[in-house]
Design an enzyme around this catalytic site. Structure first.
Site, PDB file in Angstrom:
ATOM      1  N   ASP A  49       0.822  -1.213   0.000  1.00  0.00           N
ATOM      2  CA  ASP A  49       0.000   0.000   0.000  1.00  0.00           C
ATOM      3  C   ASP A  49       0.854   1.260   0.000  1.00  0.00           C
ATOM      4  O   ASP A  49       2.033   1.220   0.346  1.00  0.00           O
ATOM      5  CB  ASP A  49      -0.887   0.016   1.255  1.00  0.00           C
ATOM      6  CG  ASP A  49      -2.141  -0.809   1.060  1.00  0.00           C
ATOM      7  OD1 ASP A  49      -2.476  -1.089  -0.091  1.00  0.00           O
ATOM      8  OD2 ASP A  49      -2.767  -1.159   2.073  1.00  0.00           O
ATOM      9  N   LYS A  71      -3.389   3.457  -3.236  1.00  0.00           N
ATOM     10  CA  LYS A  71      -4.343   4.411  -3.800  1.00  0.00           C
ATOM     11  C   LYS A  71      -4.032   5.788  -3.254  1.00  0.00           C
ATOM     12  O   LYS A  71      -3.838   5.937  -2.066  1.00  0.00           O
ATOM     13  CB  LYS A  71      -5.764   4.028  -3.385  1.00  0.00           C
ATOM     14  CG  LYS A  71      -6.234   2.755  -4.020  1.00  0.00           C
ATOM     15  CD  LYS A  71      -7.471   2.248  -3.337  1.00  0.00           C
ATOM     16  CE  LYS A  71      -7.155   0.953  -2.638  1.00  0.00           C
ATOM     17  NZ  LYS A  71      -8.227   0.330  -1.938  1.00  0.00           N
ATOM     18  N   MET A 184      -7.790   8.757   9.431  1.00  0.00           N
ATOM     19  CA  MET A 184      -8.248   9.351   8.155  1.00  0.00           C
ATOM     20  C   MET A 184      -9.134  10.571   8.429  1.00  0.00           C
ATOM     21  O   MET A 184     -10.224  10.692   7.865  1.00  0.00           O
ATOM     22  CB  MET A 184      -9.031   8.303   7.343  1.00  0.00           C
ATOM     23  CG  MET A 184      -8.162   7.142   6.910  1.00  0.00           C
ATOM     24  SD  MET A 184      -9.096   5.816   6.126  1.00  0.00           S
ATOM     25  CE  MET A 184      -9.759   4.963   7.555  1.00  0.00           C
TER      26      MET A 184
END
Ligand code: SAH
Length: 263
Positions: A49, A71, A184
């Site tokens: 990741d 991503k 996040m």
């Protein structure tokens, strides 16, 4: 003499493939577990990741293929179902697949989808836990996640809903004695501040933001909840960061609606 074939004479097709979802921790390579090191060393292919650090990536042996499936925020170059298919197909070819995820794969790591895909295909799968960002940040600032008499509950929550907005369902978590660790979340600091205030939290509650913990670029911001959005902007704090919101037992009372306010 062993009747088992020498693995070095086996082709990948003869070997049984497997998938290990491996926790890469917050960044520092010496925070990896021994099991994570062993799986990385034995991997045929590693899918990693965006948040996995260069120090950890450097441990991937030259014999293994390393594929970045990370991503960027707001972009989905590698949709989750494509990653699921890829790891399963690789394991079906007899490869030892390591799926390397930052922190602990079981914390906001979409491990559930990958476990389900592996199970559906009848592939051996395991999870190798790692140090999650909240643990690493708490260790780094010497501020334990729970504290006798003050914080008897730890809530890990995402600050981002699937729609990319700050969550509105945090209110049930806001009881006295809670340390809230928001993942996040830092790009939604203003929305969170407003949401937490609407949930009944006093603007004077202590908030600590730790960004890039476990790396040489770590930064720590301490402020009152009422200043969170403004301070995050002023200090230029960006993801990856953990926001701790402290709702201590001793200083909090519940009003008649059950919301929390500082006494
Ligand atoms: N599985 C990971 C979380 C992945 S979600 C874990 O257990 O830590 C990504 C979020 O994790 C980031 O938005 C941030 O909130 C947090 N995070 C990851 N690495 C971090 C770091 N080095 N410092 C602070 N927060 C981090």
């Amino acid at each position: 003499m062993s009747l088992l074939p020498d693995p070095s004479h086996m082709t990948a097709l003869q070997r049984e493939g497997s998938i290990s979802l491996v926790g890469a921790g917050p960044g520092a390579a010496d925070l990896l577990t021994g099991r994570a090191l062993a799986r990385i060393a034995a991997a045929d292919v590693v899918f990693y990741d965006r948040l996995v650090s260069a120090d950890v990536l450097a441990l991937i042996p030259p014999s293994a293929r390393a594929v970045n499936v990370g991503k960027e925020v707001g972009q989905c170059a590698w949709p989750q179902d494509r990653i699921d298919r890829l790891i399963v197909d690789s394991a079906l070819q007899g490869l030892r697949v390591v799926r390397l995820k930052s922190g602990d794969p079981s914390v906001f790591g979409r491990a559930g989808e990958e476990i389900a895909a592996a199970r559906a295909a009848g592939i051996k799968i395991e999870v190798v836990p790692g140090v999650t960002a909240a643990s690493a940040a708490a260790a780094s600032i010497l501020d334990p996640l729970t504290e006798r008499g003050r914080f008897d509950r730890l809530v890990l929550a995402t600050g981002t809903t699937l729609a990319g907005k700050a969550p509105e369902n945090l209110a049930p978590s806001l009881v006295p004695g809670t340390r809230l660790a928001l993942y996040m979340a830092v790009h939604h600091a203003d929305l969170l501040q407003a949401g937490l205030a609407a949930g009944g939290l006093n603007a004077a509650l202590r908030v600590t933001v730790v960004s890039q913990t476990g790396t040489p670029f770590e930064r720590v911001l301490r402020c009152a909840l009422g200043d969170l959005g403004q301070e995050v902007r002023a200090q230029g704090i960006r993801n990856p960061a953990i926001i701790f919101v402290d709702i201590p037992l001793a200083q909090t009372v519940s009003d008649s609606a059950g919301a929390v306010a500082l006494a």
